[in-house]
Design an enzyme around this catalytic site. Structure first.
Site, short mmCIF file in Angstrom:
data_model
loop_
_atom_site.label_atom_id
_atom_site.label_comp_id
_atom_site.label_asym_id
_atom_site.label_seq_id
_atom_site.Cartn_x
_atom_site.Cartn_y
_atom_site.Cartn_z
N GLY B 42 -15.66 -109.92 -49.60
CA GLY B 42 -16.53 -108.89 -49.04
C GLY B 42 -15.79 -107.56 -49.03
O GLY B 42 -14.79 -107.39 -49.73
N LEU B 43 -16.29 -106.63 -48.23
CA LEU B 43 -15.67 -105.31 -48.23
C LEU B 43 -14.18 -105.38 -47.93
O LEU B 43 -13.37 -104.79 -48.62
CB LEU B 43 -16.36 -104.42 -47.20
CG LEU B 43 -17.74 -103.91 -47.60
CD1 LEU B 43 -18.33 -103.08 -46.49
CD2 LEU B 43 -17.66 -103.09 -48.87
N ARG B 342 -27.02 -101.11 -29.87
CA ARG B 342 -27.76 -102.31 -30.22
C ARG B 342 -27.96 -103.27 -29.06
O ARG B 342 -29.05 -103.80 -28.88
CB ARG B 342 -27.01 -103.04 -31.33
CG ARG B 342 -27.06 -102.26 -32.61
CD ARG B 342 -26.25 -102.90 -33.68
NE ARG B 342 -26.51 -102.19 -34.92
CZ ARG B 342 -25.89 -102.44 -36.07
NH1 ARG B 342 -24.97 -103.37 -36.11
NH2 ARG B 342 -26.18 -101.76 -37.13
N HIS B 413 -26.50 -111.08 -35.27
CA HIS B 413 -26.23 -110.24 -36.42
C HIS B 413 -24.75 -110.16 -36.76
O HIS B 413 -24.36 -110.24 -37.92
CB HIS B 413 -26.75 -108.84 -36.11
CG HIS B 413 -26.51 -107.86 -37.19
ND1 HIS B 413 -26.91 -108.09 -38.48
CD2 HIS B 413 -25.91 -106.65 -37.20
CE1 HIS B 413 -26.57 -107.05 -39.23
NE2 HIS B 413 -25.93 -106.17 -38.48
N ARG B 447 -20.44 -103.65 -31.32
CA ARG B 447 -20.16 -102.80 -32.47
C ARG B 447 -21.28 -101.79 -32.66
O ARG B 447 -22.45 -102.13 -32.57
CB ARG B 447 -20.04 -103.64 -33.73
CG ARG B 447 -19.80 -102.83 -34.99
CD ARG B 447 -19.61 -103.71 -36.19
NE ARG B 447 -20.81 -104.46 -36.55
CZ ARG B 447 -21.84 -103.92 -37.21
NH1 ARG B 447 -21.83 -102.67 -37.56
NH2 ARG B 447 -22.89 -104.66 -37.52
N LEU B 453 -18.98 -101.57 -41.87
CA LEU B 453 -18.55 -101.21 -43.22
C LEU B 453 -17.27 -100.39 -43.14
O LEU B 453 -16.33 -100.57 -43.91
CB LEU B 453 -19.65 -100.41 -43.92
CG LEU B 453 -21.00 -101.11 -44.05
CD1 LEU B 453 -21.98 -100.25 -44.84
CD2 LEU B 453 -20.85 -102.45 -44.73
#
Lengths: 279, 651, 254
Positions: B42-43, B342, B413, B447, B453
């Site tokens: 991944g990133l 969130r 999530h 977060r 990202l």
């Protein structure tokens, strides 16, 4: 260049060559179509005859003719080669037939192309092979060729009769420069008498004669339809392959392609139809 | 065990600089003799492998999918934060740092977060240089949008596919290194065991991994001087989440079993804007980007009768007149409105639905309405901004969001918790590093949007290349590490045994059957709001279900073959243990903070109530063998720079 | 809803494959295609009928590019602009027969059942589908403005998810749209200019080497691309290729 290297030329370059040759053929087609329109002139073949004479004798044109033939061959060979290679890229085929919406012209290009090749052989048989002396047709010759050429020996009776018949039947042009519609037998006799006389195929007469037969007209119309299908794909495809397809111009290219396609097809079709109906 | 976070000396803003000055380096000729294993593409993983490979290290990288480009970072939609202040709206490293700390409800480590904010700008530069097509305005310069938890526009984006574009950038960099031969790629390989080898000085270090080749089912051994774990989070323990089907927490859990501490497992982020659940066959939930909250307004009917009528299908959203709509986020949080963080947005939605105002056939949904935005900006602008998201929504639900409001509901999530790491991103096992979502470090208890990202790339591009080098500087003396040792034999054996044990059960239930049930327990009792009672209940239920699993699961096929059911079973076996730890951690943390909401600890108007006196620490857990209660280690959080306050998004 | 499924089963890369017929019933129209296959697999395991059907999938929201099934004659099924995971059963009729096949191409060998090996795509990218920058030492992100139009066009091309539907749909199994998308994406940006010639050369040669066919402009790829990447990108690829053909080829002295 050995074959290995040829095969190693990238697929895009091969496509580019196909397109390049195709584009050349597209230009040729337009030229051919324009020339054909002379057949519709009811001048006994004056204009068309002059044109074919020029085309048959000019050196540059002769070179171009070889180029054109080469182009045809390469276009065909490369296309078939690519098609054959491409088939190998899916060794196991799908069970279900594809329901993807595609450009049918392109998908069927190899088929329309093959049909075209068959038609072309017939077409060559009708006209081009006469020029190459593979088959016999109808001929024309310049009268001065007789005037200037010294017969090898006494002109045979047979030849004299044939010559006189041609003159008497009015098969000369108005200015008496040309004698036309010479049948193959007459040509053979005259040629023997005047070996230096240069006979040329009389395409005008041949076209007029053939296009008066309905099934030949029909055959040609089918031929032009196939041409239309193939160039409908070819025109747009050439732009795409040359990388000239752009969001801004793709519509324009499409319209141009349609116009080109119709102009060429109709331009070709009008000649046999016109001749058949005595225009 | 004393947790040493190795935070460098000096004032906050100079810590990273100081670290870099003092760190040890490896000379170029030696770099190619040092092997590094990176798990995950991944990133964080791809960027770390690319950067380390470019430095000259010998890198092996592993992913479970068929290509590195499939990693789930690709699904991130909204954007990436960076303190560039291109908009001249008062952004700075300091402000990004503060927003992140505050967003994390004061449960993150100051030094790490500051470093994150510091390198954020470099990430954007790096990505642009790689050819990432970020959105631009008509001047040709980069465009920004605003995101939850911030009052400045600092989010860089590439339509609704920012994660994809960033990942493809990192994938490109990785591909380049693969082409240069510095990185070796292993696809369709899943890490099944971490191999520890004792040094001459008796110190155990991470020296290799055992992977399952997912195509052949065979086990393979890889040795290295250091192992980097970039395997993402464990959100799939809830079965239904926005994570990909194959995202899993096993790699991290394997390391935990081998001695790496696991920090803050109870911090699970519930994303407020997901497409609601519609059936029990459902395999995953789809996220609608948080950026939608920029222009969308969230509401439920004011009257319960209206909500009931909607649920029964008698009324439609558009039948409710403006004055009968309750824009509850705007009502409760006037300063931030629909852009609250969130966790706040998610809980508010749950609160409304629990109170009986929910819409949709299940009553577990709220409206996200774009009618105002369309009126204000025009359909074209809205389409430009969110077109692909709207299209995605329509594809899934068959509803047209241009005409009727979207329906959304929170879903699991992101997991803020993860392997405990120090400032160098090293876990408690020497030589084992964790990056990205797999570690716990930067987000505290919650977060902020567009920060994942940023963190993944910061770790991979700008942190690990330095800190890993510092670790490796004295490792050159070790020389090549052989995989033909008793440690590797033993590790491989243990994996085989585990697989065989699962295979031998030959029960009558599928893996998914158990996973769905586990997910249900977790969502119901360890989900958005928790309390002593629900957590105790969950703990018992998890134990029971785990027992049932080990008696009744059925894994078809062979061990040594392409066998997705085996993969799932191995992962689920770890999820049970993980679920138990999440529950234990949630139970022990008797406060509410960020994503962790204990109903016993809330303010009068239902907001999270922290207990800074007793819980101002990172809870790092040490594995004590299967089903045994884990030991708690605390890393006290010392805020030197920032003044601790109650998180307030009201004014 | 009830369906009859004809699914390609193949034990491993070397085994001979065949179609197997299964029936599923009581499927909700809201169910996605892959969820329907999940239900089938559950059934196959529970009733000990067969090994569950293997198929690639991951994100299930149409972005990872992992899933890819050839359904009733169309890659990703009978809808435009979607991946297999975004196909919903409401697109079918009750009682439909559904034929499910793997991607078929020489460059994508089958691993098991419906799973194919698409590492050829990775190899194409590895040959040059990137900008060769190392980490750090790059100019400020706003140092080089890029006209919005170009940035948008680059983004259009960059949306490719590498699922392979273009190859699966193409009658020549050509990867021109995939390669074109990457070449066009980088060619639109100043950052991609430096290596433009080298890039297109390496990528196209790699593509040919790996057994992908050539483009015959049928645009099946465009019709099936889940991200609706346009044929103009292939034209762009051709253009870049021609540019490269005429560019001087400077070979550094060894």
């Amino acid at each position: 260049m050995d074959t290995n290297k040829l095969i190693k030329i990238s697929s895009i370059t091969k496509k580019l060559l196909v397109a390049l040759f195709g584009a050349f053929l597209l230009v040729f087609l337009l030229f051919h179509m324009c020339a054909n329109l002379f057949i519709l002139a009811k001048d006994g073949g004056e204009a068309y005859g002059a044109f074919t004479h020029f085309m048959g004798t000019n050196v540059i044109v002769k070179v171009l003719e070889v180029v054109l033939l080469g182009t045809f061959l390469l276009h065909i060979c490369l296309s078939v080669y690519l098609w054959w290679q491409n088939r190998k890229n899916r060794p196991v085929r799908y069970h279900q037939t594809s329901r993807t919406k595609t450009a049918k012209g392109s998908k069927l290009a190899i088929i329309s192309g093959s049909l075209l090749l068959v038609c072309l052989i017939f077409h060559f048989y009708d006209f081009y092979f006469v020029k190459l002396n593979f088959v016999e047709g109808t001929y024309m010759v310049k009268t001065e060729e007789f005037m200037n050429s010294e017969p090898d020996q006494e002109i045979s009776e047979e030849a004299r009769v044939a010559f006189m018949n041609l003159i008497n039947d009015g098969k000369t042009s108005k200015d008496m420069q040309w004698i036309r519609q010479i049948s193959a037998e007459d040509k053979a006799v005259l040629q023997e008498a005047f070996p230096k006389a240069e006979f040329e195929p009389d395409f005008y007469a041949m076209a007029r004669q053939k296009f008066s037969i309905w099934h030949i007209v029909l055959g040609y119309l089918v031929f032009f339809l196939v041409v239309g299908l193939h160039i409908r794909h070819g025109f747009e495809s050439a732009f795409q392959t040359f990388g000239l397809n752009h969001y801004k111009y793709s519509r324009l290219v499409e319209i141009l392609g349609i116009i080109y396609c119709w102009v060429v097809c109709l331009g070709f079709a009008i000649v046999p139809i016109g001749v058949f109906f005595g225009l | 065990m004393v947790l040493d976070s190795k935070i460098p000396e000096g004032p906050l803003s100079e810590k990273w600089t100081n670290y870099k000055i003092k760190q040890k380096l490896v000379n170029p000729a030696n770099k190619r003799k040092l092997d590094i294993i990176v798990v995950g593409t991944g990133l964080a993983g791809a960027s770390a492998a690319a950067s380390l490979g470019a430095l000259g290290f010998n890198v092996d990288i592993f992913c479970i999918q068929d290509s590195p480009r499939r990693a789930h970072s690709i699904a991130a939609q909204g954007g990436i934060n960076a303190a560039k202040n291109y908009q001249n709206d008062g952004d700075s490293v300091e402000r990004l740092f503060r927003d992140t700390i505050k967003g994390g409800d004061y449960r993150a480590r100051e030094a790490n977060v500051y470093r994150l904010a510091e390198v954020s700008g470099d990430i954007i530069d790096q990505c642009v240089a790689q050819g990432v097509p970020f959105a631009r305005d008509y001047s040709g310069l980069l465009d920004n949008r605003s995101f939850g938890g911030a009052q400045v526009s600092r989010t860089f984006y590439a339509r609704g596919q920012t994660g994809q574009q960033l990942l493809l950038g990192a994938y490109g960099a990785l591909s380049r290194e693969i082409n240069r031969g510095t990185v070796k790629l292993h696809t369709r390989c899943e890490m099944e065991e971490l191999v520890l080898v004792k040094d001459k000085d008796g110190k155990e270090r991470a020296r290799g991994i055992i992977v399952r080749n997912l195509v052949s089912g065979k086990l393979e051994r890889y040795a290295a001087h250091a192992v980097v774990l970039a395997t993402g989070g464990y959100g799939n323990v809830y079965f239904l989440s926005t994570n990909a089907m194959n995202s899993n927490g096993s790699a991290a859990w394997i390391c935990h079993r081998k001695g790496a501490l696991f920090a803050n497992p109870c911090y699970v982020q519930i994303h407020p804007t997901c497409i609601p659940v519609h059936g029990d066959y459902q395999s995953k939930l789809t996220l609608m980007s948080e950026s939608l909250r920029n222009d969308g307004r969230i509401w439920v009917p004011k009257k319960k009768e209206d909500a009931e009528a909607i649920r029964a299908g008698q009324k439609k959203a558009n039948d409710i007149p403006e004055e009968e709509r309750d824009y509850y986020l705007e009502r409760r949080y006037p300063a931030f409105g629909n852009l609250v963080p969130r966790d706040v947005a998610s809980r508010a939605a749950k609160e409304r639905c629990d109170a009986g105002y929910g819409v949709g056939s299940t009553g577990l949904a709220v409206y996200l309405d774009f009618a105002d935005a369309i009126k204000r900006l025009g359909k074209k602008v809205v389409e430009q901004k969110y077109g692909n998201l709207f299209q995605m929504y329509q594809k899934i639900t068959d509803d047209n969001p241009y005409e009727t409001p979207m329906m959304i509901y929170p879903a699991v999530h992101y997991t803020m918790g993860g392997l405990w790491v120090d400032y160098e991103l090293q876990t408690t096992i020497p030589g084992l590093f964790a990056a990205g979502e797999a570690n716990f470090s930067d987000h505290g208890a919650n977060r902020l949007g567009a920060s994942a990202l940023m963190q993944g790339l910061a770790d991979g591009y700008f942190v690990l290349p330095y800190t890993l080098q510092n670790y490796l500087s004295d490792q050159i003396t070790i020389g090549h590490i052989s995989t033909d040792t008793p440690e590797f034999d033993e590790a491989e054996q243990s994996v085989r045994q585990r697989e065989q044990r699962l295979m031998d059960i030959k029960g009558d239930k599928t893996v998914d059957y158990f996973h769905k049930r586990l997910g249900h327990i977790m969502w119901e009792y360890v989900g958005m709001s928790r309390n002593e009672e629900s957590l105790t209940k969950a703990a018992a239920m998890i134990d029971e279900l785990e027992n049932e699993f080990w008696q009744h699961v059925q894994v078809p096929g062979d061990i040594e073959s392409f066998n997705p059911e085996m993969e799932k079973a191995l992962r689920l076996a770890d999820y049970f243990e993980l679920a138990r730890l999440i529950t234990a951690d949630a139970l022990h943390r008797k406060e509410s903070c960020g994503g962790h909401f204990r109903t016993e600890s809330q303010t009068e108007d239902g907001e999270t109530k922290r207990d800074d006196e007793n819980f101002m620490y990172v809870a790092a857990w040490e594995y004590q063998g299967h089903a045994n209660p884990e030991t708690l280690h605390k890393e006290e959080l010392n805020y030197e720079h920032i003044k601790i306050a109650t998180r307030n998004y009201k004014n | 809803m009830n369906f009859t499924l004809h699914i390609w089963r193949q034990e491993n890369a070397k085994a001979k494959g065949h179609f197997e017929t299964y029936k599923v019933s009581d499927i909700s129209p809201e169910c996605s295609f892959l969820e329907m296959l999940d239900i089938l697999n559950e059934q196959l395991i529970n009733d000990h009928i067969a090994h569950p059907v293997c198929f690639d999938n991951d994100c299930r929201e149409g972005i990872c590019g992992m899933c890819g099934l050839y359904i009733n004659g169309r890659p990703h099924g009978n809808d435009d602009g979607i991946t297999t995971c975004q196909l919903h059963m409401r697109k079918f009729h009750d009682g439909d027969e559904i034929w499910i096949e793997p991607w078929r191409a020489k460059a994508f060998p089958i691993i098991r059942d419906l799973v194919v090996d698409r590492s050829a795509f990775d190899k194409i990218i590895q040959s040059g589908g990137y900008v060769s920058v190392t980490t750090g030492g790059v100019p400020d992100a706003n140092a080089i403005p890029v006209p919005k139009r170009f940035a948008d066009m680059a983004m259009d091309a960059a949306e490719c998810i590498g699922c392979g539907a273009c190859v699966a749909a193409c009658k020549n199994a050509s990867a021109m749209l995939f390669v074109g998308a990457k070449v066009a994406h980088l060619a639109m940006l100043p950052q991609g200019q430096v290596e433009a010639n080298e890039r297109v050369k390496k990528m196209v040669c790699k593509m040919d080497e790996l057994g992908f066919g050539s483009c015959t402009n049928t645009y099946a790829c465009e019709a099936e691309c889940p991200k609706q990447i346009k044929r103009q990108n292939i034209a762009r690829l051709n253009r870049e290729w021609i540019k490269q053909l005429f560019a001087g080829n400077h070979k550094p002295e060894e």
